[in-house]
Enzyme design. Structure first.
Site, mmCIF file in Angstrom:
data_model
loop_
_atom_site.group_PDB
_atom_site.id
_atom_site.type_symbol
_atom_site.label_atom_id
_atom_site.label_comp_id
_atom_site.label_asym_id
_atom_site.label_seq_id
_atom_site.Cartn_x
_atom_site.Cartn_y
_atom_site.Cartn_z
ATOM 1 N N SER A 156 0.828 -1.195 0.000
ATOM 2 C CA SER A 156 0.000 0.000 0.000
ATOM 3 C C SER A 156 0.872 1.258 0.000
ATOM 4 C CB SER A 156 -0.952 -0.040 1.198
ATOM 5 O OG SER A 156 -1.978 0.902 1.059
ATOM 6 N N GLU A 169 -9.574 -4.648 -5.679
ATOM 7 C CA GLU A 169 -9.121 -3.549 -4.837
ATOM 8 C C GLU A 169 -9.214 -2.226 -5.601
ATOM 9 O OE1 GLU A 169 -4.914 -2.732 -3.996
ATOM 10 O OE2 GLU A 169 -4.518 -4.759 -4.731
ATOM 11 N N HIS A 194 -7.568 -5.322 -1.423
ATOM 12 C CA HIS A 194 -6.327 -4.677 -1.016
ATOM 13 C C HIS A 194 -5.635 -5.468 0.097
ATOM 14 C CE1 HIS A 194 -3.656 -1.241 -0.835
ATOM 15 N NE2 HIS A 194 -3.877 -1.067 0.450
#
Length: 375
Positions: free
Chosen positions: A184, A277, A307
């Site tokens: 991320s 995601e 995600h």
């Protein structure tokens, strides 16, 4: 065995427990009516996805980010209660952070790993994932405790990342045995560091691993908002995190987005994403962009995942397969497993590795030829 952990103030713990119970009831009720959010998901995966979405929303609604962090940490779930990994703080004279070292035979490799959390959170559940990842990869991880936004906007994070990399080099770790990774926002930091290393004239790592990396801090791709109904992270969150990252620097989205940077002459990059995601479209765009620059890059996408699905470790077939692919990528880049090939698979969408064999760590001083294969 999976385990739920509670900590912090009683009010936060009670609210989080209530949220978990309501989320569980919601999911079970809809599924009893034949209306799962995604028919390919397990019950526990759907509960986890919606629970953490609601936890983020509540955390970000609180008046102070410190309160939000405490609330988010008040209840978290782990898929493996006690991974066979030892954790310890980093060196007293080095950057802040933690080592996660698997027990047993030591590895000659080191993974410098940057945690996710939108640059605003360093969650307890993330710390547990680092231990799980170290155990499954059988690699020691150093995870810097880089400064967070909104208190510390750019360039605090890249400065801390560069300091951590320099420290590992100063400790005698050979770049040919050093890997970078991140998920991320940590993936954003890892990619930014690759460019920063080249500009600083420092040696590249042998391989970079990006798990659901944030590649554009602006608006990009239909999935950024179109996949809100599936993902635990929401499109509006990315814009908030971007504002916090920029602070009052006056920098543009492009100046702080990996997708707008020159990645020539950097280490090979292996990327993974979930097809449901919010970041998947910008990750696809990034993979195509850096492949066009001649960078060895591969992107694998698991169609129904969200995600950071890797956090499910061995408990989910898709995350188990993804982590096995990370191990294969490391073996390919470092010449492990007798130089085992790292072949594309059904989930491979962009492949710039196909025209590159195992990479000698000291090689690749000039950009390789662009590989034309895309799936």
């Amino acid at each position: 065995m999976p385990q739920t952990r509670l900590q912090g103030s009683l009010s936060h713990r009670l609210r989080s427990l209530k949220q978990l119970l309501l989320t569980t009831l919601d999911v079970l009720t809809r599924r009893a009516r034949g209306r799962p959010l995604c028919s390919e998901w397990t019950v526990s995966f759907e509960i986890g996805t919606l629970f953490y979405r609601r936890q983020f929303q509540q955390a970000l609604s609180l008046p102070e980010i410190a309160q939000g962090r405490a609330y988010f940490d008040s209840l978290y779930t782990v898929v493996q209660a006690n991974p066979l990994v030892d954790s310890r703080p980093g060196d007293a004279d080095g950057p802040r952070g933690d080592w996660f070292v698997p027990r047993g035979e030591p590895s000659p490799l080191t993974l410098l790993y940057f945690h996710g959390g939108g640059y605003a959170f360093h969650a307890a559940v993330s710390r547990h994932f680092h231990a799980t990842l170290a155990g499954l990869l059988k690699l020691p991880l150093f995870v810097p405790d880089y400064r967070l936004t909104p208190e510390h906007p750019h360039p605090a994070q890249i400065d801390d990342a560069m300091a951590a990399y320099r420290h590992l080099l100063a400790q005698g770790i050979d770049p040919s045995r050093l890997l970078l990774g991140g998920d991320s926002a940590g993936g954003h930091l890892m990619l930014s560091l690759l460019v920063g290393l080249r500009k600083a004239g420092l040696p590249q790592p042998v391989l970079a691993l990006g798990l659901s990396p944030w590649t554009d801090i602006g608006r990009r791709g239909a999935s950024q908002f179109g996949h809100d109904r599936y993902d635990m992270v929401q499109g509006e969150q990315t814009l908030l995190y971007a504002r916090w990252l920029k602070g009052d620097s006056g920098l543009t989205d492009a100046q702080l987005s990996p997708i707008a940077q020159d990645f020539s002459q950097v280490a090979p990059i292996y990327l993974q994403a979930g097809g449901k995601e919010i970041l998947v479209d910008m990750i696809r765009d990034f993979a195509l962009a850096v492949r066009a620059q001649g960078v060895p890059v591969r992107l694998d996408v698991w169609e129904h995942m969200t995600h950071e699905f890797h956090a499910y470790g061995d408990s989910l077939p898709e995350s188990r397969q993804a982590i096995a692919r990370l191990r294969a990528a490391v073996a390919w880049a470092t010449g492990g497993s007798a130089g085992a090939p790292f072949e594309p698979m059904a989930q491979t969408e962009v492949d710039g590795f196909a025209c590159h064999g195992p990479r000698p760590p000291a090689a690749a001083k000039s950009p390789p030829a662009v590989c034309a294969r895309t799936r």
